[in-house]
Motif scaffolding. Structure first.
Motif, PDB file in Angstrom:
ATOM      1  N   LYS A  18       0.810  -1.219   0.000  1.00 10.65           N
ATOM      2  CA  LYS A  18       0.000   0.000   0.000  1.00 10.65           C
ATOM      3  C   LYS A  18       0.843   1.270   0.000  1.00 10.65           C
ATOM      4  O   LYS A  18       0.313   2.372  -0.168  1.00 10.65           O
ATOM      5  CB  LYS A  18      -0.947  -0.008   1.202  1.00 10.65           C
ATOM      6  CG  LYS A  18      -2.006  -1.099   1.133  1.00 10.65           C
ATOM      7  CD  LYS A  18      -2.961  -1.035   2.312  1.00 10.65           C
ATOM      8  CE  LYS A  18      -4.025  -2.117   2.206  1.00 10.65           C
ATOM      9  NZ  LYS A  18      -4.972  -2.091   3.342  1.00 10.65           N
ATOM     10  N   MET A  19       2.152   1.125   0.181  1.00 11.76           N
ATOM     11  CA  MET A  19       3.051   2.276   0.162  1.00 11.76           C
ATOM     12  C   MET A  19       3.625   2.511  -1.235  1.00 11.76           C
ATOM     13  O   MET A  19       4.418   3.432  -1.448  1.00 11.76           O
ATOM     14  CB  MET A  19       4.186   2.073   1.168  1.00 11.76           C
ATOM     15  CG  MET A  19       3.707   1.876   2.604  1.00 11.76           C
ATOM     16  SD  MET A  19       5.027   1.337   3.726  1.00 11.76           S
ATOM     17  CE  MET A  19       6.066   2.802   3.774  1.00 11.76           C
ATOM     18  N   LEU A  20       3.234   1.681  -2.199  1.00 10.10           N
ATOM     19  CA  LEU A  20       3.762   1.772  -3.555  1.00 10.10           C
ATOM     20  C   LEU A  20       2.734   2.418  -4.469  1.00 10.10           C
ATOM     21  O   LEU A  20       1.539   2.152  -4.361  1.00 10.10           O
ATOM     22  CB  LEU A  20       4.108   0.377  -4.084  1.00 10.10           C
ATOM     23  CG  LEU A  20       4.980  -0.504  -3.189  1.00 10.10           C
ATOM     24  CD1 LEU A  20       5.228  -1.851  -3.866  1.00 10.10           C
ATOM     25  CD2 LEU A  20       6.302   0.179  -2.879  1.00 10.10           C
ATOM     26  N   PHE A  21       3.212   3.248  -5.376  1.00  9.11           N
ATOM     27  CA  PHE A  21       2.336   3.940  -6.314  1.00  9.11           C
ATOM     28  C   PHE A  21       2.892   3.807  -7.735  1.00  9.11           C
ATOM     29  O   PHE A  21       4.095   3.760  -7.937  1.00  9.11           O
ATOM     30  CB  PHE A  21       2.202   5.419  -5.935  1.00  9.11           C
ATOM     31  CG  PHE A  21       1.694   5.637  -4.538  1.00  9.11           C
ATOM     32  CD1 PHE A  21       0.336   5.637  -4.264  1.00  9.11           C
ATOM     33  CD2 PHE A  21       2.588   5.815  -3.483  1.00  9.11           C
ATOM     34  CE1 PHE A  21      -0.129   5.827  -2.962  1.00  9.11           C
ATOM     35  CE2 PHE A  21       2.129   6.001  -2.188  1.00  9.11           C
ATOM     36  CZ  PHE A  21       0.771   6.002  -1.929  1.00  9.11           C
ATOM     37  N   ASN A  22       1.975   3.752  -8.707  1.00 13.27           N
ATOM     38  CA  ASN A  22       2.375   3.613 -10.113  1.00 13.27           C
ATOM     39  C   ASN A  22       3.360   2.460 -10.279  1.00 13.27           C
ATOM     40  O   ASN A  22       4.397   2.573 -10.928  1.00 13.27           O
ATOM     41  CB  ASN A  22       2.987   4.916 -10.619  1.00 13.27           C
ATOM     42  CG  ASN A  22       2.968   5.024 -12.131  1.00 13.27           C
ATOM     43  OD1 ASN A  22       2.124   4.430 -12.794  1.00 13.27           O
ATOM     44  ND2 ASN A  22       3.892   5.775 -12.683  1.00 13.27           N
ATOM     45  N   VAL A  23       3.021   1.337  -9.673  1.00 11.38           N
ATOM     46  CA  VAL A  23       3.935   0.202  -9.540  1.00 11.38           C
ATOM     47  C   VAL A  23       4.528  -0.305 -10.857  1.00 11.38           C
ATOM     48  O   VAL A  23       5.719  -0.593 -10.916  1.00 11.38           O
ATOM     49  CB  VAL A  23       3.226  -0.955  -8.803  1.00 11.38           C
ATOM     50  CG1 VAL A  23       4.112  -2.183  -8.728  1.00 11.38           C
ATOM     51  CG2 VAL A  23       2.828  -0.500  -7.404  1.00 11.38           C
ATOM     52  N   PRO A  24       3.754  -0.419 -11.925  1.00 14.78           N
ATOM     53  CA  PRO A  24       4.324  -1.029 -13.133  1.00 14.78           C
ATOM     54  C   PRO A  24       5.474  -0.257 -13.758  1.00 14.78           C
ATOM     55  O   PRO A  24       6.213  -0.800 -14.569  1.00 14.78           O
ATOM     56  CB  PRO A  24       3.120  -1.069 -14.088  1.00 14.78           C
ATOM     57  CG  PRO A  24       1.922  -0.987 -13.217  1.00 14.78           C
ATOM     58  CD  PRO A  24       2.323  -0.128 -12.081  1.00 14.78           C
ATOM     59  N   TYR A  25       5.636   1.022 -13.402  1.00 14.65           N
ATOM     60  CA  TYR A  25       6.591   1.861 -14.115  1.00 14.65           C
ATOM     61  C   TYR A  25       7.610   2.521 -13.189  1.00 14.65           C
ATOM     62  O   TYR A  25       8.140   3.587 -13.517  1.00 14.65           O
ATOM     63  CB  TYR A  25       5.837   2.953 -14.882  1.00 14.65           C
ATOM     64  CG  TYR A  25       4.727   2.424 -15.747  1.00 14.65           C
ATOM     65  CD1 TYR A  25       4.988   1.915 -17.013  1.00 14.65           C
ATOM     66  CD2 TYR A  25       3.412   2.413 -15.291  1.00 14.65           C
ATOM     67  CE1 TYR A  25       3.970   1.420 -17.812  1.00 14.65           C
ATOM     68  CE2 TYR A  25       2.378   1.919 -16.086  1.00 14.65           C
ATOM     69  CZ  TYR A  25       2.670   1.426 -17.341  1.00 14.65           C
ATOM     70  OH  TYR A  25       1.655   0.923 -18.116  1.00 14.65           O
ATOM     71  N   SER A  26       7.922   1.897 -12.063  1.00 17.13           N
ATOM     72  CA  SER A  26       8.765   2.564 -11.080  1.00 17.13           C
ATOM     73  C   SER A  26       9.910   1.689 -10.583  1.00 17.13           C
ATOM     74  O   SER A  26       9.874   0.462 -10.693  1.00 17.13           O
ATOM     75  CB  SER A  26       7.918   2.998  -9.861  1.00 17.13           C
ATOM     76  OG  SER A  26       6.902   3.899 -10.256  1.00 17.13           O
ATOM     77  N   PRO A  85      -1.097  -4.919  -5.640  1.00 14.26           N
ATOM     78  CA  PRO A  85      -0.177  -3.803  -5.889  1.00 14.26           C
ATOM     79  C   PRO A  85       0.474  -3.866  -7.252  1.00 14.26           C
ATOM     80  O   PRO A  85       0.793  -2.844  -7.841  1.00 14.26           O
ATOM     81  CB  PRO A  85       0.864  -3.952  -4.774  1.00 14.26           C
ATOM     82  CG  PRO A  85       0.807  -5.382  -4.383  1.00 14.26           C
ATOM     83  CD  PRO A  85      -0.641  -5.750  -4.517  1.00 14.26           C
ATOM     84  N   ALA A  86       0.653  -5.054  -7.774  1.00  8.27           N
ATOM     85  CA  ALA A  86       1.369  -5.200  -9.034  1.00  8.27           C
ATOM     86  C   ALA A  86       0.546  -4.737 -10.231  1.00  8.27           C
ATOM     87  O   ALA A  86       1.085  -4.167 -11.173  1.00  8.27           O
ATOM     88  CB  ALA A  86       1.786  -6.655  -9.219  1.00  8.27           C
ATOM     89  N   LEU A  87      -0.763  -4.992 -10.207  1.00  9.00           N
ATOM     90  CA  LEU A  87      -1.565  -4.759 -11.399  1.00  9.00           C
ATOM     91  C   LEU A  87      -2.597  -3.646 -11.268  1.00  9.00           C
ATOM     92  O   LEU A  87      -3.300  -3.357 -12.230  1.00  9.00           O
ATOM     93  CB  LEU A  87      -2.288  -6.054 -11.791  1.00  9.00           C
ATOM     94  CG  LEU A  87      -1.401  -7.222 -12.194  1.00  9.00           C
ATOM     95  CD1 LEU A  87      -2.253  -8.411 -12.597  1.00  9.00           C
ATOM     96  CD2 LEU A  87      -0.483  -6.836 -13.331  1.00  9.00           C
ATOM     97  N   ARG A  88      -2.715  -3.012 -10.115  1.00  7.24           N
ATOM     98  CA  ARG A  88      -3.816  -2.066  -9.928  1.00  7.24           C
ATOM     99  C   ARG A  88      -3.709  -0.835 -10.839  1.00  7.24           C
ATOM    100  O   ARG A  88      -4.703  -0.180 -11.114  1.00  7.24           O
ATOM    101  CB  ARG A  88      -3.875  -1.609  -8.467  1.00  7.24           C
ATOM    102  CG  ARG A  88      -2.675  -0.782  -8.022  1.00  7.24           C
ATOM    103  CD  ARG A  88      -2.739  -0.466  -6.548  1.00  7.24           C
ATOM    104  NE  ARG A  88      -1.597   0.330  -6.129  1.00  7.24           N
ATOM    105  CZ  ARG A  88      -1.069   0.268  -4.929  1.00  7.24           C
ATOM    106  NH1 ARG A  88      -1.574  -0.535  -4.028  1.00  7.24           N
ATOM    107  NH2 ARG A  88      -0.031   1.034  -4.622  1.00  7.24           N
TER     108      ARG A  88
END
Length: 239
Positions: free
Chosen positions: A84-92, A158-161
């Motif tokens: 939940k602390m990760l944002f824009n996961v696919p590109y970071s 978190p991976a695909l949201r």
């Protein structure tokens, strides 16, 4: 002059003592990162938990477009699900600092390896997605391959949201390595399915499944079907 020197030395000693006390706690050790289709978890070890020690977990994120973000949280555990602390996961790109804290005392932070789901980002840990369970069955003299759409199954993980791209997947027949079929599975589909042709009938039919939801790739998945695909009497073996 002597008084000034004495005062300067005293101040220096006090500063050194203060700095020494500030980092008197032992730093966390043996940090590790586990990441998959559902979550990202950081783990570490600490030699002494008997003195009311907490851990400040700091997640540092670098976006591919050049921006960055820092998120912090305190925990008494030796592991933390940081999904939940990760944002824009696919590109970071990410890394984690963990610092031992007791009152005003803090250890030196321990830094994790860098990690990313984006295969085009240079990271020390590569996070891959996993295919769901694959079902194999005979259909019209072909081997029918079917699995739940990962974009539906993992859409709140978190991976695909944050993903908006469709799934591209390919199926290669193991016995006939040059034979490969690819398809697109859109986010609106509940299942992804394809029928595979074998040039000859045999007792066992094995396939290798690969896929990507740009810029994230899946672990390959191998599956075998035992029997005759011209009949319905057969069994399935999935690795």
């Amino acid at each position: 002059m002597q008084i000034q020197i004495y005062i300067s030395v005293t101040v220096l000693i006090l500063m050194q003592k203060s700095a020494s006390e500030a980092v008197s706690l032992t730093s966390p050790a043996n940090m590790s990162i586990e990441c998959d289709s559902y979550r990202v978890e950081v783990q570490w070890e600490y030699p002494d938990l008997s003195r009311d020690v907490q851990f400040q977990v700091e997640v540092l994120q670098e976006f591919t477009e050049g921006n960055s973000n820092i998120t912090q949280i305190l925990t008494q555990n030796l592991s933390l699900d940081i999904s939940k602390m990760l944002f824009n996961v696919p590109y970071s790109l990410y890394y984690v600092n963990v610092t031992a804290v007791r009152g005003e005392e803090k250890s030196r932070p321990t830094q994790s390896y860098t990690f990313s789901y984006d295969v085009y980002v240079d990271s020390e840990i590569r996070c891959y997605l996993d295919f769901p369970e694959v079902e194999l069955s005979p259909k019209d003299g072909k081997l029918h391959v079917q699995f739940a759409n990962p974009l539906q199954l993992y859409r709140n993980s978190p991976a695909l949201r944050d993903l908006t791209n469709n799934l591209k997947y390919c199926i290669q027949t193991v016995q006939e390595k040059k034979r490969e079929s690819c398809a697109i599975c859109e986010i609106k589909q509940n299942t992804c399915e394809m029928s595979v042709v074998f040039s000859e009938h045999r007792g066992e039919y094995c396939i290798n499944l690969t896929g990507q939801i740009e810029p994230n790739f899946f672990h390959d998945k191998s599956s075998c079907f035992t029997g005759d695909i011209r009949s319905s009497s057969a069994s399935q073996d999935i690795n």
